[in-house]
Write an enzyme that holds these catalytic residues in place. Sequence first.
Site: not given
Length: 310
Positions: A71, A129, A45
């Site tokens: 997330m 991200c 991750k």
Amino acid sequence: MTDLTCHFLGQPLANPLMNASGVHCRTHAELDTLATSAAAAMVTKSCTLEPRTGNPEPRYRSLPLGSINSMGLPNEGYRYYLDYADRFDHEQKLLFLSISGLTLDDNVEMIAAIREAVNPALLEVNLSCPNVPGKPQTGYDFEAMDELLDEVNDAYKRPFGVKLPPYFDISHFDAAAEVLNRYPRLAFVTCINSVGNGLVIDPETESVVIKPKDGFGGLGGSYVLPTALANVNAFYRRCPDKQIIGCGGVQSGTEAFLHLLAGASLVQIGTALYEEGPAVFDRVLGELAAIMASKGYATIDEFRGKLKML
């Protein structure tokens, strides 16, 4: 007989499949399950300096053609994954350690610690991200991307790679590749991360389907396959000295074949892994082998990167 073996940065691998970062790789238990799967490589991750719980639930929703998620980088902190890499059997699989610092200083601190580690895990710096509120994607700011890569290049001293956001304009492919090609130690490019800031609305409830960011989230699965293939091929053409890892829309052996045809050296599975679990790798490998056999390809190198133009 079809041969699914391949090479990545000179290392022979049994096949080209691996997980997408963020899927089935947050905990040591999940990583251990990947380690016993049919995938030949695996990535942790994307981690931050300190642990993060991520965005509030619900933050993932399965959709007819893929998924949407926001997330928010839930992870256990980089030392947790560095510890895993230190005890990992690196002869078993190729392991990538993905980092995504929230600031340049965070990335530099993590890289300094990873550099001192004796394990051979490959560093991936996540420049994309899209689901952290208030944090822009570094991959869309070419000046900031260049600054970060300059720091990484100086600090790390070993081959490393980056994960990129999807680009949608030819000029952006050119600009990003120009930055990437300045750094010879930047050895691989992973593309793409999810297509950011999609909005899915449930017509029955008249509501968004995930809670963070007022329902805006990253799209994955079949929704993003054409965009993923475009990015893989664009960077395969523009960065001839770097290997490409393809990610996006792989549901079966067909999509894995297309990523390889577009120029990918390795192929990641995300949404399908989330939905199906690690058994997906066995299925996709079987389907890929069958496609190769039907086309008369004995090895991946016979067709990888050989996409035909009209």
